[in-house]
Design a protein around this motif. Structure first.
Motif, PDB file in Angstrom:
ATOM      1  N   ASN A  54       0.863  -1.185   0.000  1.00  0.00           N
ATOM      2  CA  ASN A  54       0.000   0.000   0.000  1.00  0.00           C
ATOM      3  C   ASN A  54       0.895   1.229   0.000  1.00  0.00           C
ATOM      4  N   ALA A  55       0.306   2.349  -0.378  1.00  0.00           N
ATOM      5  CA  ALA A  55       1.090   3.573  -0.545  1.00  0.00           C
ATOM      6  C   ALA A  55       0.771   4.613   0.512  1.00  0.00           C
ATOM      7  N   SER A  56       0.177   4.214   1.612  1.00  0.00           N
ATOM      8  CA  SER A  56      -0.218   5.178   2.636  1.00  0.00           C
ATOM      9  C   SER A  56       0.983   5.893   3.249  1.00  0.00           C
ATOM     10  N   LEU A  78      -4.576   3.442  -5.143  1.00  0.00           N
ATOM     11  CA  LEU A  78      -3.971   4.627  -4.538  1.00  0.00           C
ATOM     12  C   LEU A  78      -5.022   5.311  -3.669  1.00  0.00           C
ATOM     13  N   PRO A  79      -4.704   5.608  -2.419  1.00  0.00           N
ATOM     14  CA  PRO A  79      -5.703   6.179  -1.498  1.00  0.00           C
ATOM     15  C   PRO A  79      -5.928   7.663  -1.760  1.00  0.00           C
ATOM     16  N   LYS A 103      -4.601  -0.481 -10.095  1.00  0.00           N
ATOM     17  CA  LYS A 103      -5.868  -0.673 -10.791  1.00  0.00           C
ATOM     18  C   LYS A 103      -6.828   0.497 -10.580  1.00  0.00           C
ATOM     19  N   THR A 104      -6.798   1.087  -9.390  1.00  0.00           N
ATOM     20  CA  THR A 104      -7.768   2.120  -9.047  1.00  0.00           C
ATOM     21  C   THR A 104      -7.068   3.402  -8.590  1.00  0.00           C
ATOM     22  N   ILE A 105      -7.456   4.511  -9.203  1.00  0.00           N
ATOM     23  CA  ILE A 105      -7.003   5.837  -8.768  1.00  0.00           C
ATOM     24  C   ILE A 105      -8.241   6.684  -8.526  1.00  0.00           C
ATOM     25  N   PHE A 110      -4.574  12.728  -5.911  1.00  0.00           N
ATOM     26  CA  PHE A 110      -3.449  13.658  -6.087  1.00  0.00           C
ATOM     27  C   PHE A 110      -3.832  15.073  -5.645  1.00  0.00           C
ATOM     28  N   HIS A 111      -3.800  15.293  -4.359  1.00  0.00           N
ATOM     29  CA  HIS A 111      -3.999  16.639  -3.828  1.00  0.00           C
ATOM     30  C   HIS A 111      -2.649  17.194  -3.368  1.00  0.00           C
TER      31      HIS A 111
END
Length: 373
Positions: A54-56, A78-79, A103-105, A110-111
């Motif tokens: 995970n990318a947290s 991506l969270p 798979k999911t963005i 992207f803030h």
């Protein structure tokens, strides 16, 4: 004396990105430090092949980071607020998230990335249909200049007909006003007919890379792109550039706008190759990689089954005749070899006499020529 010299050599070859650990505990598998990246000394955080799922942890990215390389991991989603809720990452210029099986963005991923200039999402499995439901995907990239989406999408999640619609909706809602380079290679794109205006929102686009797709023709609008200078069509399935296509391409140089295109490695039809080469010669468009442009002959159309059978039979008869001819020649050669002595005794005197006559005639002509001189 030896130790100071050794120390100097070690310091000279010291590479911080591979030798320095990040100070923050969330990045214990990564490397951090100032290193030479794209010709500049920059602070790079490198998390390549670290096995993250995970990318947290990216919300804790060091504030001094200028380049983030986060590739070769197993991040399916991506969270929201990937880089946190504040503007502490204003130094961040390059974000590489390629080859992560993404798979999911989500629309709010992207803030606070207003100064990022290059985003790389190559070699992922992004569900474009889902992403299309959140079209403000890139809306916070206020200074984005290059967007890399090579082989980025899982085309099984969306129909080829909806690809242009979903992508166009993202471009229209993302406010990519400074984007200059767009890479869309290797995405199995068939056409843009459902949304031929999808690139028109990218007002400053200069380089459009569409190589290694399945495009069969050029049917989208690019006259709206006033700074466009390069279109890559190489290694698609384009069979011809019709008169309308050529007119659209010719229109750009007429506006004092230079244009380079690459149509190499396409199965261009040989039926139209002469007029195409004439256009290559006359147009103000620069044709790149001309040496790689070849034509493909059209298959015969309308040949009946009876004609094909007749050709097969004719080929069979021709083979029989050839075999008999070879056999006859072999028999004749064997006969001549068996009777070589009688034939030699009979023919040789005539050959010798003829040779002498030719020799005398030749000498006489040579002498006559010398006298004329």
């Amino acid at each position: 004396m030896f130790f100071p010299v050794l120390l100097a050599l070690l310091l000279a070859t010291f590479d911080p990105i591979h030798a320095s650990n990040c100070k923050k505990p969330h990045f214990e598998k990564c490397s951090c430090g100032i290193t030479d990246y794209l010709g500049n000394k920059q602070y790079v955080v490198n998390c390549t092949d670290t096995g993250y799922t995970n990318a947290s942890m990216l919300q804790y990215l060091p504030d001094e980071t200028q380049v983030l390389i986060y590739t070769g991991n197993f991040i399916s989603e991506l969270p929201w607020n990937l880089f946190g809720n504040d503007y502490s990452h204003d130094r961040l210029k390059i974000v590489d998230l390629s080859n992560n099986r993404i798979k999911t963005i989500r629309g709010k991923t992207f803030h606070h990335v207003r100064n990022v200039e290059r985003l790389i999402l190559n070699y992922n499995q992004i569900n474009l249909a889902f992403t299309g439901e959140h079209p403000r995907l890139f809306s916070n990239f206020e200074n984005l200049e290059a967007l890399h989406l090579t082989n980025a999408f899982n085309t099984s999640w969306t129909s080829y007909e909806n690809f242009a619609l979903d992508l166009g909706e993202i471009f229209r809602n993302s406010n990519l006003t400074k984007l200059e380079k767009l890479h869309l290679e290797q995405n199995q794109i068939l056409n843009f007919e459902t949304d031929p205006l999808l690139f028109c929102e990218l007002k400053n686009l200069m380089d459009l890379h569409l190589g290694n797709n399945n495009l069969t023709h050029i049917k989208f609008k690019f006259a709206c792109l006033e700074r466009l200078r390069y279109i890559d069509f190489h290694a698609n399935k384009i069979t011809n550039l019709n008169e309308n296509d050529r007119h659209l391409l010719d229109a750009l140089p007429q506006r004092n706008q230079s244009l380079i295109i690459d149509v190499s490695e396409n199965p261009l039809s040989c039926d139209d190759i002469d007029s195409l080469y004439d256009w290559f010669h006359d147009t103000k468009v620069t044709i790149q990689s001309k040496e790689k442009i070849q034509c493909k002959p059209e298959p015969m159309i309308g040949v009946t089954q009876e004609l094909r059978v007749a050709r097969v039979e004719a080929n069979g008869s021709s083979g029989t005749v050839t075999f008999l001819s070879i056999a006859l020649c072999m028999s004749l050669l064997a006969l001549l070899y068996t009777n070589r002595e009688p034939i030699r005794n009979t023919v040789y005197p005539y050959v010798l006499s003829l040779s002498r006559n030719i020799q005398y005639t030749t000498i006489g002509r040579s002498e006559a020529q010398e006298m004329d001189v």
